[in-house]
Enzyme design. Structure first.
Site, PDB file in Angstrom:
ATOM      1  N   GLU A  80       3.011  -7.839  13.979  1.00 34.51           N
ATOM      2  CA  GLU A  80       4.269  -7.333  13.428  1.00 34.51           C
ATOM      3  C   GLU A  80       4.658  -6.052  14.156  1.00 34.51           C
ATOM      4  OE1 GLU A  80       4.077  -5.601   9.389  1.00 34.51           O
ATOM      5  OE2 GLU A  80       2.064  -6.440   9.321  1.00 34.51           O
ATOM      6  N   CYS A 112       1.211  -9.007   7.568  1.00 37.13           N
ATOM      7  CA  CYS A 112      -0.223  -9.121   7.861  1.00 37.13           C
ATOM      8  C   CYS A 112      -0.726 -10.548   7.741  1.00 37.13           C
ATOM      9  CB  CYS A 112      -1.027  -8.235   6.909  1.00 37.13           C
ATOM     10  SG  CYS A 112      -0.529  -6.528   6.985  1.00 37.13           S
ATOM     11  N   HIS A 234      -7.839  -9.172   2.960  1.00 40.16           N
ATOM     12  CA  HIS A 234      -6.975  -8.319   3.780  1.00 40.16           C
ATOM     13  C   HIS A 234      -7.172  -6.892   3.285  1.00 40.16           C
ATOM     14  CE1 HIS A 234      -3.729  -6.335   5.685  1.00 40.16           C
ATOM     15  NE2 HIS A 234      -3.053  -6.163   4.560  1.00 40.16           N
TER      16      HIS A 234
HETATM   17  P1  HMG Z   1      -0.737   7.635  -3.081  1.00 40.93           P
HETATM   18  O1  HMG Z   1       0.414   7.872  -3.975  1.00 40.93           O
HETATM   19  O2  HMG Z   1      -0.964   8.627  -2.015  1.00 40.93           O
HETATM   20  O3  HMG Z   1      -2.126   7.571  -3.772  1.00 40.93           O
HETATM   21  O4  HMG Z   1      -0.506   6.176  -2.434  1.00 40.93           O
HETATM   22  P2  HMG Z   1      -2.583   7.648  -5.321  1.00 40.93           P
HETATM   23  O5  HMG Z   1      -2.163   8.955  -5.878  1.00 40.93           O
HETATM   24  O6  HMG Z   1      -2.195   6.406  -6.053  1.00 40.93           O
HETATM   25  O7  HMG Z   1      -4.139   7.656  -5.066  1.00 40.93           O
HETATM   26  C1  HMG Z   1      -4.772   6.562  -4.508  1.00 40.93           C
HETATM   27  C2  HMG Z   1      -6.071   6.372  -5.281  1.00 40.93           C
HETATM   28  O8  HMG Z   1      -6.900   7.507  -5.033  1.00 40.93           O
HETATM   29  C3  HMG Z   1      -5.909   6.289  -6.796  1.00 40.93           C
HETATM   30  O9  HMG Z   1      -6.862   5.372  -7.283  1.00 40.93           O
HETATM   31  C4  HMG Z   1      -6.287   7.679  -7.249  1.00 40.93           C
HETATM   32  O10 HMG Z   1      -6.799   7.724  -8.568  1.00 40.93           O
HETATM   33  C5  HMG Z   1      -7.374   8.024  -6.265  1.00 40.93           C
HETATM   34  P3  HMG Z   1      -6.369   4.030  -7.998  1.00 40.93           P
HETATM   35  O11 HMG Z   1      -5.526   4.428  -9.148  1.00 40.93           O
HETATM   36  O12 HMG Z   1      -5.546   3.283  -6.948  1.00 40.93           O
HETATM   37  O13 HMG Z   1      -7.631   3.318  -8.337  1.00 40.93           O
HETATM   38  N1  HMG Z   1      -7.577   9.479  -6.089  1.00 40.93           N
HETATM   39  C6  HMG Z   1      -8.769  10.058  -5.976  1.00 40.93           C
HETATM   40  N2  HMG Z   1     -10.023   9.561  -6.041  1.00 40.93           N
HETATM   41  C7  HMG Z   1     -11.055  10.438  -5.873  1.00 40.93           C
HETATM   42  N3  HMG Z   1     -10.881  11.785  -5.704  1.00 40.93           N
HETATM   43  C8  HMG Z   1      -9.651  12.311  -5.676  1.00 40.93           C
HETATM   44  C9  HMG Z   1      -8.533  11.441  -5.821  1.00 40.93           C
HETATM   45  N4  HMG Z   1      -7.179  11.641  -5.816  1.00 40.93           N
HETATM   46  C10 HMG Z   1      -6.612  10.414  -5.976  1.00 40.93           C
HETATM   47  N5  HMG Z   1      -9.497  13.624  -5.509  1.00 40.93           N
HETATM   48  C11 HMG Z   1      -0.771   3.998  -1.523  1.00 40.93           C
HETATM   49  C12 HMG Z   1      -1.468   5.182  -2.198  1.00 40.93           C
HETATM   50  C13 HMG Z   1      -1.779   2.906  -1.241  1.00 40.93           C
HETATM   51  C14 HMG Z   1       0.309   3.441  -2.452  1.00 40.93           C
HETATM   52  C15 HMG Z   1      -0.133   4.485  -0.208  1.00 40.93           C
HETATM   53  O14 HMG Z   1      -1.155   4.883   0.677  1.00 40.93           O
HETATM   54  C16 HMG Z   1       0.732   3.450   0.478  1.00 40.93           C
HETATM   55  O15 HMG Z   1       1.925   3.310   0.198  1.00 40.93           O
HETATM   56  N6  HMG Z   1       0.158   2.688   1.459  1.00 40.93           N
HETATM   57  C17 HMG Z   1       0.886   1.671   2.230  1.00 40.93           C
HETATM   58  C18 HMG Z   1       1.091   0.384   1.459  1.00 40.93           C
HETATM   59  C19 HMG Z   1      -0.177  -0.406   1.261  1.00 40.93           C
HETATM   60  O16 HMG Z   1      -1.166  -0.252   1.971  1.00 40.93           O
HETATM   61  N7  HMG Z   1      -0.152  -1.358   0.287  1.00 40.93           N
HETATM   62  C20 HMG Z   1      -1.274  -2.214   0.026  1.00 40.93           C
HETATM   63  C21 HMG Z   1      -0.864  -3.594  -0.512  1.00 40.93           C
HETATM   64  S1  HMG Z   1       0.401  -4.347   0.509  1.00 40.93           S
HETATM   65  C22 HMG Z   1      -0.488  -4.888   1.918  1.00 40.93           C
HETATM   66  O17 HMG Z   1      -1.681  -4.919   1.929  1.00 40.93           O
HETATM   67  C23 HMG Z   1       0.333  -5.300   3.092  1.00 40.93           C
HETATM   68  C24 HMG Z   1       0.345  -4.311   4.243  1.00 40.93           C
HETATM   69  O18 HMG Z   1      -0.876  -4.354   4.942  1.00 40.93           O
HETATM   70  C25 HMG Z   1       1.543  -4.602   5.175  1.00 40.93           C
HETATM   71  C26 HMG Z   1       1.721  -5.999   5.724  1.00 40.93           C
HETATM   72  O19 HMG Z   1       1.481  -7.031   5.090  1.00 40.93           O
HETATM   73  O20 HMG Z   1       2.227  -6.058   6.840  1.00 40.93           O
HETATM   74  C27 HMG Z   1       0.551  -2.876   3.783  1.00 40.93           C
END
Ligand code: HMG
Length: 385
Positions: A80, A112, A234
């Site tokens: 992609e 992906c 994935h």
């Molecule tokens: P965010 O807002 O930075 O993170 O976004 P958060 O505040 O939700 O924290 C993440 C996790 O860390 C949470 O745990 C927190 O509790 C924890 P969860 O509730 O998820 O279990 N946390 C901590 N743990 C320990 N110590 C601490 C601490 N602070 C927080 N101090 C997000 C996270 C993944 C949404 C962001 O990084 C993002 O938008 N990523 C890109 C999208 C993505 O990867 N999506 C995954 C599913 S879609 C997919 O897989 C397809 C893709 O590969 C693309 C394609 O297909 O081409 C993306």
């Protein structure tokens, strides 16, 4: 019936990475958020003379031995991170690897998921023509906006697989389960270099798609959850795989055993998201990090591509598989890398994208054999060392 599947598998990652501790320090974030919260240590970063073509050629060159090259009649390139709206990136790789001209080459896209589409199409082709082999390459650079919540989930890598009859590594079983749904969780319009993403929504849709694909897999007569020796998901970040396995265990009223997923996360934690290649990096990681002999054992694989298409399928590890692995080479690739300062990472993040048609030479920084040497009259020029 002839067994069809993966005969060889190899990955490539560039030599530069950003440690997520460095990113955390720069942003004033608790490093545990990345290490434990999203389950990542490093993100691989390409240099300006590397792109999906060069890293794909590096990964594929390891498995295209002279005796295989003659039999390859198809190259399927999943990405992609397109470098052209018309010409398939795989054609450059076909030339760099000196593959026979009597060969079809095509690029596949669905976020992906496309690596899995390529693998399934390759298996179908080899089933019809068991004397032929297909080179499947998944190659991607995950680059999100600087300062966005997704920044820590970037990465880069390529996985190449040789698909053949009587494969040495994994038989891909015919039964699979699919789930598709038109959603906007992650997308990249043509005018943008980075994707738009609804992060939290994407994680919810990933898990729903897992559930849908699993139901279809079960309805189609797929293997039971408890039969699987390991699971590979994935992995946009490894904590997503933990959530996925928790969900699948709960659907199947089974114990949530982390030992069934941990080996498949070792390499991904050090590389980051490499989109289409991510599941297959996890598969390589699993095969190279399970100590027990997996010969004859089935493995569950889940592929998710935003937008969204998902598939759950199974594969059986073949006797003698360890002889096919390139474990030493892969471990060296991961250990022999250079950590970037935050400033150097930002400079490398801004990969040049000349629009003026003039000649632009790319400085030599890649560690591998293949490089993007220059862009001239809007044409990309690659060379092998
Ligand atoms: P965010 O807002 O930075 O993170 O976004 P958060 O505040 O939700 O924290 C993440 C996790 O860390 C949470 O745990 C927190 O509790 C924890 P969860 O509730 O998820 O279990 N946390 C901590 N743990 C320990 N110590 C601490 C601490 N602070 C927080 N101090 C997000 C996270 C993944 C949404 C962001 O990084 C993002 O938008 N990523 C890109 C999208 C993505 O990867 N999506 C995954 C599913 S879609 C997919 O897989 C397809 C893709 O590969 C693309 C394609 O297909 O081409 C993306």
């Amino acid at each position: 019936m002839t067994k069809v599947g993966i005969d060889k598998i190899s990955f490539y990652v560039p030599k530069h990475y950003l440690a997520l501790d460095t990113l955390a320090e720069e942003k004033g974030i608790d490093p545990e958020k990345f290490a434990r919260g999203i389950g990542q240590n490093k993100i691989a970063v390409p240099s300006h003379d590397e792109d999906v073509v060069t890293i794909a050629a590096e990964a594929a060159s390891n498995i295209v031995a002279a005796e295989d090259a003659d039999k390859i009649d198809t190259v399927l390139f999943a990405t992609e991170t397109g470098i052209d709206q018309s010409k398939a990136a795989g054609v450059y790789v076909h030339r760099l690897l000196d593959l026979p001209s009597r060969c079809r080459v095509v690029e596949l896209k669905h976020a992906c998921y496309s690596g899995t589409a390529a693998l399934q199409l390759a298996c179908g082709h080899v089933t019809r023509k068991p004397d032929r082999k297909v080179l499947v390459i998944a190659s991607d650079i995950s680059r999100y906006d600087l300062g966005s919540p997704a920044e820590a989930t970037q990465g880069c890598g390529a996985v190449a697989m040789l698909v053949s009859a009587d494969p040495g590594l994994m038989e891909i079983e015919a039964v699979s389960g699919c789930h598709s749904e038109d959603i906007m969780d992650f997308w990249r319009p043509n005018h943008r270099k980075t994707p738009l993403v609804d992060g939290k929504y994407s994680t919810i849709k990933y898990l729903q798609a897992l559930s849908g694909a699993w139901d279809d897999f079960a309805e189609n007569g797929g293997r039971a959850f408890n039969e699987m020796a390991q699971f590979c998901y994935h992995l946009p970040f490894t904590a997503m795989g933990v959530k996925a396995h928790r969900k699948l265990s709960s659907i199947n009223e089974a114990q949530n055993d982390q030992g069934l997923i941990e080996p498949g996360m070792v390499y991904n934690r050090e590389v980051g998201n490499c989109y289409a290649a991510s599941l297959y990096l996890s598969l390589t990681s699993m095969l190279e990090n399970v100590d027990a002999d997996l010969s004859g054992r089935p493995v569950g694989l889940f592929s998710y591509g935003s937008g969204a298409v998902a598939e759950f399928f199974s594969a059986v590890v073949q006797p003698g598989y360890r002889d096919q692995l390139m474990e030493h080479q892969h471990r060296t690739l991961l250990s022999d890398r250079t950590s970037l300062s935050y400033q150097d990472y930002v400079e490398m993040w801004h990969a040049p994208d000349p629009h003026d048609g003039l000649s632009h030479i790319t400085p030599h920084a890649a560690r591998g054999r293949f490089r993007l040497t220059h862009i001239d009259e809007h044409k990309r020029h690659y060379a092998a060392a």
